[in-house]
Every structure is written in structure tokens, then in C-alpha cells.
Design an enzyme around this catalytic site. Sequence first.
Site, mmCIF file in Angstrom:
data_model
loop_
_atom_site.group_PDB
_atom_site.id
_atom_site.type_symbol
_atom_site.label_atom_id
_atom_site.label_comp_id
_atom_site.label_asym_id
_atom_site.label_seq_id
_atom_site.Cartn_x
_atom_site.Cartn_y
_atom_site.Cartn_z
ATOM 1 C CB THR A 61 25.685 44.548 16.255
ATOM 2 O OG1 THR A 61 25.106 43.354 15.898
ATOM 3 C CG2 THR A 61 26.414 44.249 17.454
ATOM 4 C CB SER A 105 29.490 36.267 18.545
ATOM 5 O OG SER A 105 29.329 37.701 18.328
ATOM 6 C CB SER A 106 31.897 38.671 14.161
ATOM 7 O OG SER A 106 31.637 37.553 13.457
ATOM 8 N N GLY A 124 28.616 45.260 13.020
ATOM 9 C CA GLY A 124 28.851 45.079 11.492
ATOM 10 C C GLY A 124 28.973 43.804 11.106
ATOM 11 N N GLY A 125 28.565 42.955 11.908
ATOM 12 C CA GLY A 125 28.553 41.331 11.430
ATOM 13 C C GLY A 125 29.850 40.938 11.241
HETATM 14 O O1 DON Z 1 27.300 38.267 16.831
HETATM 15 C C1 DON Z 1 27.597 38.585 15.708
HETATM 16 O O2 DON Z 1 28.633 38.306 15.062
HETATM 17 C C2 DON Z 1 26.741 39.208 15.018
HETATM 18 N N1 DON Z 1 25.228 38.853 15.489
HETATM 19 C C3 DON Z 1 26.756 40.647 14.729
HETATM 20 C C4 DON Z 1 25.538 41.234 13.850
HETATM 21 C C5 DON Z 1 25.959 42.613 13.725
HETATM 22 O O3 DON Z 1 27.023 42.968 13.756
HETATM 23 C C6 DON Z 1 24.994 43.345 12.757
HETATM 24 N N2 DON Z 1 25.429 44.799 12.717
HETATM 25 N N3 DON Z 1 25.455 45.752 11.905
#
Ligand code: DON
Length: 577
Positions: free
Chosen positions: A388, A459-460, A480-481
Site C-alpha cells: 500500500t 481495511s486497516s 503496512g497491512g
Molecule cells: O486495506 C488494508 O488494510 C490492506 N489492504 C493494506 C495493505 C497494505 O498496507 C500492504 N502494504 N504494505
Amino acid sequence: MRHRISFLLLTALAACTTAQPTTNAPAPGAAILATPIPAATPVVAAKAMVVSAHPEATRIGVEILQKGGNAYDAAVAVQFALAVALPVAGNIGGGGFLLYRGADGQEGALDFRETAPAAASRDMYLDAQGNVIPNLSTLGHLAAGVPGTVAGMWVLHQKLGKLPWKDVVQPAVDLAAKGLKLTEKEAAGLNNQHDTFARLNPGSAYLKAGSWAAGEVIQYPDLARTLGRIRDQGKAGFYEGPTADLLVAEMQRGKGIITRQDLLKYEPKWRTPLHGQYRGYEVLTFPPPSSGGVALLQMLQMLEPYNLGQAGWHSPQATHWITEAQRRVYADRATYLGDPDFGRVPVPQLLEKNYNKQRMATTLPYRATPSAQVTAGANLPGYESDQTTHYNVVDAQGNAVSCTTTLNGAYGSKVVVAGAGFLLNNEMDDFSSKPGTPNSYGLVGGAANAIAPGKRMLSSMTPAILTKGNKLALVTGTPGGSTIITSVLQSILNVVDYGMNAQQAVAARRLHHQWLPDQIDVEAGALLPAAQDTLQARGYKLSPRGGWGRVEVIRVLPDGKLEGGADPRGDDAAAGY
Ligand code: DON
């Protein structure tokens, strides 16, 4: 030694005079184990600033501002530029959340999150035995949700833009046509995916016979034509006509399920931002289907009674308090959070001060609470039932934008729409495919986040804007998920509790706990060895972690100048004038 004694005395005295819960007073000597805060120099600009994950996108954003565009024009230009310059995460085939606060105090939360296609169903990633089929929700055509980015940028610009749409999209068209030099990280990222790209997208610009090298120029002629259609026809340049035809043809080639109808039906949504308070700051952040905003405000409420600054940065005691707050909040997230258009999300109850106080009342003074003993808070009154990217813009008028946008995993589903040159997301993995089974970020969920047609996956992403005395103070956010929420929290604590500048706040090493698995993820150098020993003695499991999101911060200085922090973990850049 004398110093040490008087310091301990002061610590003890302060513990009595602050609102610190007595059961959780710092252990004697705890502050001595605090990790030193590293030096880092921020970029300072007099009037306006852009911070993004790519120097070209930052440059384009600043140029739009210098041409008389406002923060919203610059945000649109940066979003499209990142779709070219940062294929790992920047996108037109994904979605995101954009939070803004105007110089006049107006605010808004634009949700351009992907949606599940109409043909999606709750058990679509399960086999006949009810087990999750590996990779189906993360790799390939079936992993993609209906993209929201172009519609999001279109409605943002319609509502708040100042320059003509064509002028804000054109720089990305030029970038794609002319091409740009790959950075070392970007070349390595593409090389890592070589075999997957070769299998899924034999003709795409991201693939070459040998390996990519840093400094090599990569051009995107198909993407330039797609961006040209978006420039000329706005949202219809993506959701209708040739781009839509190419996307649907790609779906048919790979047994995906997104249809023309899904594209035509996609709508971004304006939502009401969430508000919270922390140590004299007003915190503005994103509501569901982000879980991040609710979780951030819960954690800030839980932590406010504790004197983190006095305990010391990454000291065992501060880490103890912060971890216990994180653990409890992620347990709530797993149970209660989902798309508010498909079920009730108990936001007011979760943000109720007493509720969060009660949640922290179960922490033990010098001992970790095992996650197995922590469940989501029960009996909420009235309730039944990694890649992201982030960018911030502040313009010369004081309008502020904080936007997190994503394909979900690195290069999303790894599917490039043939002939249209853009990558599709794998956001479907953010749904809970099966209750209790972790997704690619180790996050678990249940019914609130089950798959349903047209639904937005939880989502986070946590864009956040802080004000103080009604004046803009801080703009922050990160990818960062699952670590997004705790990284945004740390960026705020770093500035508010630990007095860091913007660059220190993003560069500082990080820690993360998400309830399950029951461990603190530790970035190298985040904890002193002695602090690690103390935490382990208290029952915390420490687990080294390499992958952290690139946090971007803009801080407003007392003299009104802007201070930019761009994450040194990536190629990120802050610039302004
Ligand atoms: O929306 C979310 O929480 C995830 N799809 C975010 C993914 C993400 O931040 C990956 N990046 N490092």
C-alpha cells in the site's frame, strides 16, 4: 549514582501526581532502559508540502501546487503519478481512503475502497471441506475487487479541485509515456516477481527477458493510453469504453468475475470522519470500513492516562502499556469491524471512554496478559449480535490531505490488464474468507467481515490529521497491512509524547502487537537488549520483523512552517516551497 537516585525519586513523585493508574506505575528504574531517540533531519518548507513514496510523484504534486492547484488537485496528481512510478502499490486498479481538512475547518472522508463483485459469495475461497484454498484470494484474477481509485479521484476533484481535471492527470500520462528510471528497490521488486508476471502477464511492461537494473528506464505505453482516456473522459475513461472492455476481457481470460455491470455500478462514498482527543490534540481519522480509525482512537483513549513520555521511548513500561492496548483493540477489531453498509458496526460503543478504560483495567502491572485470555469486549450496549502507499499534501492555504491507497499485496493480484497496462488489486483477501482463519496479514475476522456481493472488505488503512486549538498540527499515515494502525499510533506518540521531529517520527524503529499471534513484532534496533530482557521476563514473546510500512508525516511548526518526514525505509521523498 546521585543522578540515578534523584531521577528515580522524580519518577516516583511524578507517578503520584499524574493521572497514572497506580497499579501500572512504572517499575523502578524502567526509564533507564528507554531506547535513545535517533537524530534525523526533516525537510522544512515555508508554505506547502508533499510527502509521498516516490520522488517523481512528490515532484509532480509540488508542481501542481506551484501552478496554483490546491491540495486536492495535488492529491489527484500524486495518486495518478504513483500509479506509474510505484507499481508495487500506487494504482488505478485498486482503492483507498482519503481524509481531508480544509483551511476553513471543513472536513471529509472519501472512501474509494474496492467492492466485492456481484458474483462473489461468502465461501468462494473455500474447498469442499470448508478449508481456505491457498492463494486463491491473493493471486490471480479471482483475488481482485472492483477498483475504486479512478472514481474516487473523480469525485474528489469534482467537489474540491481548482485546476482543470486534464491538467492534474496529464503529468502521469507524460510520466508513463516517457518512462522513468527504476530505483534499486523497484528493480528488485519487479525481479522478485519475474516468474509470476511471466505466468500471468506475458506481454506486460513490467516483464523483461533478463532482470531489471537500477537506473534502467521503464516505459508504459499501454498505461499512458489508459491514463489518456481517463484524462479525456474522466471516470468514464476507466469504467466504460475501451478500458472497461479490456478489463472484462482480462477477467474472462483468467476466470475472474468482475463484469461490466460491476464497473458501472461502482460508487465511492463520502463518510463522516471520526473524531477523538489526545493530550490536547483533536484527532481526525477514517471511519469503517476502515478498522484503523476506530482502533487508533481506542488505543489513544486507552493510553492517555499513562505517562508514556516519562516512562521513556520504547522503555519496557511504555512498551508494556502500548502492547496491552494494541492487543485489546485488535481483539475488538476481529469481532466487530466490517462494512457499515452491510451490518451494524458499534463505533460509538467502541469509542466510549469508560469502555476503553474498563478494557485496560484488566492489564497486569508487570506481566503480559496472554492473548488467549483476551477476547473482544462483551456486551457492548445496544449491539447485537503489505503493499500500500500513503501520501500527504498541505497547500499554501492550509488545506490538508492524508491518503492511503493500495493494491493490497505487492503488485496486488499480479494481474496486469492486457492492453490497458495497469495492475489489479488482490483486496478480496482483506475479507475474512473463513471465520478464525488468518488472512495474509495474520488478521482474523468473522461474520462482520464475511464476503458478500457489493460489500467493502475491512481495511486497516488509517489516514489521520491532528489539530490543536483548531489549527492544523500533524498529517500522518502509512501502508503496512495490519501494522498500519500501530505505526500511525507510534507516529503520533513519537511527536506528541516524545517530542520527535517529523523525520525522527517516521524513521524511529517500530513495535507491533495485533492480539493474534501473541507476540510483539520488533524492528531491529527498536529495543535495547536490557529492555528486551525485562519484557521477556514479564512474559512477552518478542519476534523480529523485517517488513514495515513507509510512514509519511507533515508537522506544522510553531512559526507555521511545514516539516516533512519521508520514510527512509523506502525511496520516499518530502518536498515543498
Ligand atoms: O486495506 C488494508 O488494510 C490492506 N489492504 C493494506 C495493505 C497494505 O498496507 C500492504 N502494504 N504494505
